[in-house]
Write an enzyme that holds these catalytic residues in place. Structure first.
Site, PDB file in Angstrom:
ATOM      1  N   GLU A  55       0.294 -18.347   2.665  1.00 52.80           N
ATOM      2  CA  GLU A  55       1.098 -17.553   1.737  1.00 52.80           C
ATOM      3  C   GLU A  55       2.589 -17.717   1.999  1.00 52.80           C
ATOM      4  O   GLU A  55       3.382 -17.848   1.059  1.00 52.80           O
ATOM      5  CB  GLU A  55       0.742 -16.057   1.847  1.00 52.80           C
ATOM      6  CG  GLU A  55      -0.695 -15.751   1.531  1.00 52.80           C
ATOM      7  CD  GLU A  55      -1.599 -15.709   2.760  1.00 52.80           C
ATOM      8  OE1 GLU A  55      -2.527 -14.877   2.771  1.00 52.80           O
ATOM      9  OE2 GLU A  55      -1.399 -16.508   3.694  1.00 52.80           O
ATOM     10  N   CYS A  86       1.687 -11.303   5.547  1.00 53.83           N
ATOM     11  CA  CYS A  86       1.686 -11.962   4.237  1.00 53.83           C
ATOM     12  C   CYS A  86       1.708 -10.951   3.101  1.00 53.83           C
ATOM     13  O   CYS A  86       2.378 -11.166   2.091  1.00 53.83           O
ATOM     14  CB  CYS A  86       0.506 -12.909   4.133  1.00 53.83           C
ATOM     15  SG  CYS A  86       0.658 -14.306   5.273  1.00 53.83           S
TER      16      CYS A  86
END
Length: 157
Positions: A55, A86
């Site tokens: 991510e 994330c």
């Protein structure tokens, strides 16, 4: 659901790239206006970086492409439920929708372990869509760790 499946398959391709370099197979794509604008896969081991998550890699690429830290109007597709770090990066970047495949009972920060979106005063709340191609995403990770355990067993570790 057809759109979600299409983009999750692209995230799975990214996860397989991670697998090729012996990283935990997690992949991610970021989509704006039905087009992939960024891709990422785990690179923690190869970059010796605790923030080398799929991510984070994809968010950084999308921000460079759009020349903005604000990823408004973007959706993120991830093979595994995002961790706390994330999830925070997704919130901070103003991504609108989070689509993920497999849940993560040990580290997931949206539904499994904790839910960062329950925080009272956060200023952005992306919509969460779970279970997209869940079985395929789950088996990528479980097979990876099963193979790692078997390798260690063969080496007597």
């Amino acid at each position: 659901m057809e759109k979600e499946t299409k983009f999750m398959k692209e995230a799975i391709k990214e996860a397989k790239k991670a697998l090729l370099i012996d990283e935990v197979p997690i992949g991610c794509v970021i989509v704006k206006d039905n087009k992939i604008i960024a891709r990422g896969h785990n690179v923690r081991e190869s970059k010796n970086s605790p923030i080398g998550h799929a991510e984070i890699e994809a968010i950084n690429k999308a921000s460079k492409k759009l020349k903005s830290w604000r990823l408004e109007g973007c959706d993120i597709y991830i093979t595994l439920e995002p961790c706390i770090m994330c999830s925070g990066a997704i919130i901070q970047s103003r991504i609108e929708n989070i689509y993920f495949g497999a849940s993560d009972p040990k580290g997931g920060a949206l539904i499994s372990s904790i839910n960062v979106l329950d925080a009272k005063n956060i200023n952005h709340r992306p919509k969460v869509h779970e279970g997209i191609l869940k079985e395929e995403c789950s088996s990528l990770i479980s097979d990876y760790f099963k193979n790692k355990r078997e390798e260690k067993k063969k080496l007597g570790l």
